[in-house]
Design a protein around this motif. Structure first.
Motif, PDB file in Angstrom:
ATOM      1  N   GLU A   5      76.135  67.900  36.768  1.00  0.00           N
ATOM      2  CA  GLU A   5      77.210  68.582  36.048  1.00  0.00           C
ATOM      3  C   GLU A   5      77.616  67.747  34.833  1.00  0.00           C
ATOM      4  O   GLU A   5      77.885  66.551  34.937  1.00  0.00           O
ATOM      5  CB  GLU A   5      78.436  68.783  36.954  1.00  0.00           C
ATOM      6  CG  GLU A   5      78.201  69.677  38.154  1.00  0.00           C
ATOM      7  CD  GLU A   5      78.106  71.150  37.788  1.00  0.00           C
ATOM      8  OE1 GLU A   5      78.397  71.493  36.615  1.00  0.00           O
ATOM      9  OE2 GLU A   5      77.737  71.953  38.680  1.00  0.00           O
ATOM     10  N   GLY A   6      77.641  68.363  33.671  1.00  0.00           N
ATOM     11  CA  GLY A   6      78.069  67.678  32.458  1.00  0.00           C
ATOM     12  C   GLY A   6      77.042  66.757  31.845  1.00  0.00           C
ATOM     13  O   GLY A   6      77.324  66.087  30.847  1.00  0.00           O
ATOM     14  N   VAL A   7      75.838  66.703  32.411  1.00  0.00           N
ATOM     15  CA  VAL A   7      74.778  65.846  31.874  1.00  0.00           C
ATOM     16  C   VAL A   7      74.093  66.558  30.711  1.00  0.00           C
ATOM     17  O   VAL A   7      73.693  67.718  30.824  1.00  0.00           O
ATOM     18  CB  VAL A   7      73.748  65.490  32.971  1.00  0.00           C
ATOM     19  CG1 VAL A   7      72.515  64.841  32.372  1.00  0.00           C
ATOM     20  CG2 VAL A   7      74.383  64.576  34.005  1.00  0.00           C
ATOM     21  N   SER A   8      73.942  65.865  29.591  1.00  0.00           N
ATOM     22  CA  SER A   8      73.228  66.419  28.440  1.00  0.00           C
ATOM     23  C   SER A   8      71.734  66.145  28.520  1.00  0.00           C
ATOM     24  O   SER A   8      70.912  67.015  28.240  1.00  0.00           O
ATOM     25  CB  SER A   8      73.785  65.822  27.145  1.00  0.00           C
ATOM     26  OG  SER A   8      75.153  66.105  26.985  1.00  0.00           O
ATOM     27  N   LEU A   9      71.403  64.923  28.879  1.00  0.00           N
ATOM     28  CA  LEU A   9      70.015  64.469  28.912  1.00  0.00           C
ATOM     29  C   LEU A   9      69.730  63.817  30.255  1.00  0.00           C
ATOM     30  O   LEU A   9      70.496  62.954  30.703  1.00  0.00           O
ATOM     31  CB  LEU A   9      69.762  63.473  27.786  1.00  0.00           C
ATOM     32  CG  LEU A   9      68.396  62.791  27.719  1.00  0.00           C
ATOM     33  CD1 LEU A   9      67.294  63.802  27.423  1.00  0.00           C
ATOM     34  CD2 LEU A   9      68.403  61.679  26.672  1.00  0.00           C
ATOM     35  N   ALA A  10      68.649  64.235  30.898  1.00  0.00           N
ATOM     36  CA  ALA A  10      68.252  63.644  32.177  1.00  0.00           C
ATOM     37  C   ALA A  10      66.842  63.077  32.022  1.00  0.00           C
ATOM     38  O   ALA A  10      65.901  63.816  31.734  1.00  0.00           O
ATOM     39  CB  ALA A  10      68.280  64.675  33.296  1.00  0.00           C
ATOM     40  N   LEU A  11      66.730  61.765  32.164  1.00  0.00           N
ATOM     41  CA  LEU A  11      65.440  61.090  32.092  1.00  0.00           C
ATOM     42  C   LEU A  11      64.920  60.892  33.509  1.00  0.00           C
ATOM     43  O   LEU A  11      65.576  60.252  34.328  1.00  0.00           O
ATOM     44  CB  LEU A  11      65.585  59.743  31.381  1.00  0.00           C
ATOM     45  CG  LEU A  11      66.174  59.779  29.969  1.00  0.00           C
ATOM     46  CD1 LEU A  11      66.336  58.361  29.432  1.00  0.00           C
ATOM     47  CD2 LEU A  11      65.312  60.610  29.039  1.00  0.00           C
ATOM     48  N   MET A  32      77.795  61.560  24.919  1.00  0.00           N
ATOM     49  CA  MET A  32      76.991  62.346  25.833  1.00  0.00           C
ATOM     50  C   MET A  32      76.766  61.590  27.134  1.00  0.00           C
ATOM     51  O   MET A  32      76.776  60.361  27.172  1.00  0.00           O
ATOM     52  CB  MET A  32      75.644  62.716  25.188  1.00  0.00           C
ATOM     53  CG  MET A  32      74.767  61.532  24.824  1.00  0.00           C
ATOM     54  SD  MET A  32      73.259  62.008  23.937  1.00  0.00           S
ATOM     55  CE  MET A  32      72.389  62.945  25.176  1.00  0.00           C
ATOM     56  N   LYS A  33      76.556  62.360  28.180  1.00  0.00           N
ATOM     57  CA  LYS A  33      76.300  61.803  29.505  1.00  0.00           C
ATOM     58  C   LYS A  33      74.809  61.895  29.788  1.00  0.00           C
ATOM     59  O   LYS A  33      74.204  62.962  29.619  1.00  0.00           O
ATOM     60  CB  LYS A  33      77.093  62.578  30.563  1.00  0.00           C
ATOM     61  CG  LYS A  33      76.961  62.066  31.984  1.00  0.00           C
ATOM     62  CD  LYS A  33      77.834  62.912  32.917  1.00  0.00           C
ATOM     63  CE  LYS A  33      77.751  62.447  34.356  1.00  0.00           C
ATOM     64  NZ  LYS A  33      78.593  63.290  35.257  1.00  0.00           N
ATOM     65  N   VAL A  34      74.215  60.771  30.217  1.00  0.00           N
ATOM     66  CA  VAL A  34      72.779  60.703  30.476  1.00  0.00           C
ATOM     67  C   VAL A  34      72.550  60.302  31.924  1.00  0.00           C
ATOM     68  O   VAL A  34      73.130  59.317  32.405  1.00  0.00           O
ATOM     69  CB  VAL A  34      72.084  59.691  29.543  1.00  0.00           C
ATOM     70  CG1 VAL A  34      70.592  59.617  29.851  1.00  0.00           C
ATOM     71  CG2 VAL A  34      72.316  60.067  28.082  1.00  0.00           C
ATOM     72  N   ALA A  35      71.712  61.052  32.627  1.00  0.00           N
ATOM     73  CA  ALA A  35      71.307  60.699  33.989  1.00  0.00           C
ATOM     74  C   ALA A  35      69.909  60.108  33.944  1.00  0.00           C
ATOM     75  O   ALA A  35      69.058  60.551  33.165  1.00  0.00           O
ATOM     76  CB  ALA A  35      71.330  61.925  34.891  1.00  0.00           C
ATOM     77  N   VAL A  36      69.666  59.093  34.776  1.00  0.00           N
ATOM     78  CA  VAL A  36      68.342  58.482  34.888  1.00  0.00           C
ATOM     79  C   VAL A  36      67.934  58.542  36.351  1.00  0.00           C
ATOM     80  O   VAL A  36      68.496  57.837  37.194  1.00  0.00           O
ATOM     81  CB  VAL A  36      68.343  57.029  34.389  1.00  0.00           C
ATOM     82  CG1 VAL A  36      66.952  56.416  34.561  1.00  0.00           C
ATOM     83  CG2 VAL A  36      68.778  56.959  32.927  1.00  0.00           C
TER      84      VAL A  36
END
Length: 335
Positions: A61-67, A1-5
């Motif tokens: 785009e394509g992010v599953s979880l964004a913290l 998964m891709k995660v953005a912070v």
């Protein structure tokens, strides 16, 4: 998964990256995001240096979880955007906490509320999390009626600038030199400020209302009686709280210690006759909520008093957010 912070260069953002490294989430890619002034800065994830990018719509785009840990303004602007791209946003600001359509979650307490999220989940205030981590297991046994929380909150809760201000102000004070505060309204070095957030027309601070309103929402007890006094203290990390609570049934301190010791995420450090109790030095860098001084309250019917310490950057913020992510994507399956 891709995660953005989002807010990756801040104190909490940095802890989020550390917690992600240790989490059970199947993270393949981390995308650190920030404001325009963070452009070109770097953060470390799993030993790799990652460039921080100014936040843009395309990055989700394509992010599953964004913290998110960038404050209420950026959260209000970007959380709906990220959610519209299919990400689940876990936001650490106060922007969404009291929105009735947004779950406010401490996973050990009300993970079931994640079932009705609409793309955004709110991370509670740090002081509220640590209070409820000890009150909830006692509530299940004795039935919580009321609690009071007097908080002693470290400067890291305000951010990196406040940490630097405490360092500089303390050095100046010890050297007998003048110091002009810029982060806090009064000097913080060797001082106590009963002032966290703005005051309303009754003189109740924003932080004190958070304890009241967030506790009611998380516990699902809209009429719970709560009192709070919040104080900024000259410590770098970890919040302490003096909690007094009354219950439907009279609590036994010995049994209460056993209940708390058996609750995941809580560690009891207590000896009624000795100097065994948690301090910020004990809690710094630890994910557990530490509790001691468990004793009968001398002024409340069916009362119990406690002293609670937790790392406000970890369980109070970053760790709780990542644990929400783990609950959302347990085994890779989205909730």
């Amino acid at each position: 998964m891709k995660v953005a912070v989002l807010g990756a260069t801040g104190l909490v953002g940095g802890r989020m990256l550390e917690c992600l490294e240790r989490s059970s989430l199947p993270v393949d890619q981390v995308l650190p995001l920030g404001s325009e002034r963070s452009r070109g800065r770097a953060v470390i994830f799993r030993g790799e240096e990652l460039e921080v990018l100014p936040v843009e719509e395309r990055h989700f785009e394509g992010v599953s979880l964004a913290l998110f840990s960038a404050g209420s303004g950026p959260s209000k602007a970007w959380a709906p955007v990220a959610a519209s791209k299919g990400a689940v946003v876990v936001d650490n600001s106060s922007a969404w906490r009291m929105d009735p359509q947004v779950p406010l979650v401490v996973p050990e307490i009300n993970a079931a509320d994640l079932a009705w999220h609409r793309g955004i989940v709110a991370n509670p205030n740090c002081a509220t999390i640590q209070a409820l981590m000890v009150l909830y297991p006692l509530h299940r046994r004795y039935g919580l009626c009321y609690f009071s929380a007097v908080t002693y909150q470290s400067v890291s809760g305000t951010g990196r600038g406040a940490v630097e201000e405490l360092k500089g102000a303390s050095a100046a004070y010890l050297a007998g030199q003048p110091w002009e505060s810029s982060v806090y309204p009064r000097d913080i070095a060797f001082n106590l400020l009963p002032h966290i957030g703005s005051f309303d027309d009754q003189g109740i601070s924003e932080e004190e209302w958070k304890m009241v309103r967030e506790s009611r929402k998380i516990l699902g007890m809209p009429h719970l009686k709560v009192s709070s006094a919040t104080v900024r203290v000259p410590t770098f990390n970890c919040h302490g709280e003096a909690i007094s609570a009354s219950f439907e049934e009279k609590p036994d301190p010995r049994e209460a210690r056993e209940i708390l010791a058996g609750f995941k995420g809580v560690e009891v450090m207590d000896d009624p006759k000795g100097a065994v109790y948690p301090t910020p030095h004990d809690g710094a860098g630890r994910g557990e909520v530490l509790v001691g001084r468990i004793r009968p309250d001398t002024g409340l019917e069916n009362g119990l008093a406690m002293w609670v310490v937790a790392d406000n950057l970890l369980k109070g913020a970053a760790l709780n957010a990542v644990q929400i992510g783990e609950a959302l994507f347990s085994g890779g399956a989205r909730v």
